[in-house]
Design a protein around this motif. Structure first.
Motif, PDB file in Angstrom:
ATOM      1  N   HIS A   1       1.229  -0.963  -0.213  1.00  0.00           N
ATOM      2  CA  HIS A   1       0.165   0.151   0.438  1.00  0.00           C
ATOM      3  C   HIS A   1       0.625   1.183   0.345  1.00  0.00           C
ATOM      4  CE1 HIS A   1      -3.328   2.865   0.446  1.00  0.00           C
ATOM      5  NE2 HIS A   1      -4.334   1.721   0.700  1.00  0.00           N
ATOM      6  N   VAL A  37      -1.745  -4.407   1.802  1.00  0.00           N
ATOM      7  CA  VAL A  37      -3.769  -4.590   1.443  1.00  0.00           C
ATOM      8  C   VAL A  37      -4.048  -6.075   1.646  1.00  0.00           C
ATOM      9  CG1 VAL A  37      -5.842  -4.757  -0.415  1.00  0.00           C
ATOM     10  CG2 VAL A  37      -3.875  -2.918  -0.297  1.00  0.00           C
ATOM     11  N   ARG A  48      -6.766  -2.456   4.691  1.00  0.00           N
ATOM     12  CA  ARG A  48      -5.172  -2.404   4.751  1.00  0.00           C
ATOM     13  C   ARG A  48      -4.981  -2.578   6.022  1.00  0.00           C
ATOM     14  NH1 ARG A  48      -1.396   2.747   6.149  1.00  0.00           N
ATOM     15  NH2 ARG A  48      -3.181   3.769   7.570  1.00  0.00           N
TER      16      ARG A  48
END
Length: 291
Positions: free
Chosen positions: A63, A69, A78
């Protein structure tokens, strides 16, 4: 034949989705059915494990805001390993369909391409999706048993994906601006020997490396779909590959103990281990999700 090195003897049930994280300078990977996220620092030898309260941890991506992720069942979140925090991104599919998220990979525009699969690995219940950096989900097509081999070419103009249980890898033309897929065609066909194409990665030459589940090997294909190299492995089930290390020259390979009889497993001590091979080829930086 290059030597195969054991990085971590994790004995994963279904090790998958290795990623090199340049921020932590560690190799990260998942065990889908336990479910857990793992990391290993080649410099210190430290192996860390993060566990999740879900049935499956199906996929993993970097991410841009930090962390990862993670695909927990049918939802994306997340995850920040520093404080074990989870931030919901989007529900890709509703619960109760008998599906779960599986293989996915980001392109260089920050989009995540990811598919679902039949959790029982039998029926074509899965679909393929494009998730934008904002978190909006676009359904693309269905009729998939097990989504795998998701990867994009260095210029983001070709996308690869497979249906493992249909023994084929497809290539699509990808419009990098619009995120539209066209011209679906067979890239690699394992139908004759029933090889099961699993996780894949593209190197800096534009070649696709594919782990063959139940096939004891990793295959490198040229962009034209020609077999360029075969690496035989001391395990039945290689599951996915990535390039890592500071110069992205180490091929990391996840493996599984799942679907191996006890008699065979007793003679396969490296099943479920994270392996590495120096292949003399450079990979590409892993794209990240988000804008």
């Amino acid at each position: 034949m290059p030597a195969v090195r054991v990085v971590v003897q994790a004995r994963d049930q279904l090790g998958e989705t290795p990623l090199w994280c340049p921020r932590s300078e560690k190799i990260w990977w998942i065990d889908i059915e336990r479910p857990r996220l793992q990391s290993f620092d080649e410099h210190t030898g430290q192996h860390e494990v993060h566990r999740f309260d879900s049935t499956f941890l199906g996929s993993l991506a970097l991410h841009r805001r930090g962390g990862f992720v993670v695909a927990l069942d049918n939802s994306l979140h997340r995850f920040d390993p520093a404080n074990a925090s989870l931030e919901h991104i989007v529900d890709v599919e509703p619960a109760g369909k008998g599906t779960r998220l599986n293989d996915g990979r980001c392109d260089r525009r920050g989009r995540l391409w990811i598919g679902t699969m039949d959790a029982a690995i039998q029926q074509p219940l899965g679909s393929f999706y494009r998730v934008s950096p904002s978190g909006s989900v676009q359904w693309l097509f269905d009729d998939i048993i097990v989504t795998n081999s998701v990867a994009t070419s260095p210029d983001d103009r070709t996308l690869y994906m497979s249906d493992t249980r249909r023994f084929k890898i497809w290539a699509f033309d990808l419009d990098p601006d619009e995120g539209v897929l066209t011209n679906r065609r067979v890239f690699a066909d394992y139908s004759n020997d029933k090889g099961r194409p699993d996780g894949a990665v593209v190197d800096s030459d534009g070649c696709l490396w594919n782990a063959v589940f139940a096939g004891h090997r990793v295959i490198r294909y040229t962009p034209a779909g020609k077999v360029d190299r075969v690496i035989e492995l001391p395990v039945t089930h290689p599951t996915c590959v990535c390039f890592g290390g500071p110069e992205l020259r180490t091929l990391y390979i996840t493996t599984a103990t799942k679907m191996i009889t006890p008699a065979v497993l007793a003679n396969e001590p490296l099943a479920g281990a994270l392996l590495a091979v120096e292949v003399g080829v450079q990979g590409l930086p892993e794209p990240m999700f988000g804008s």
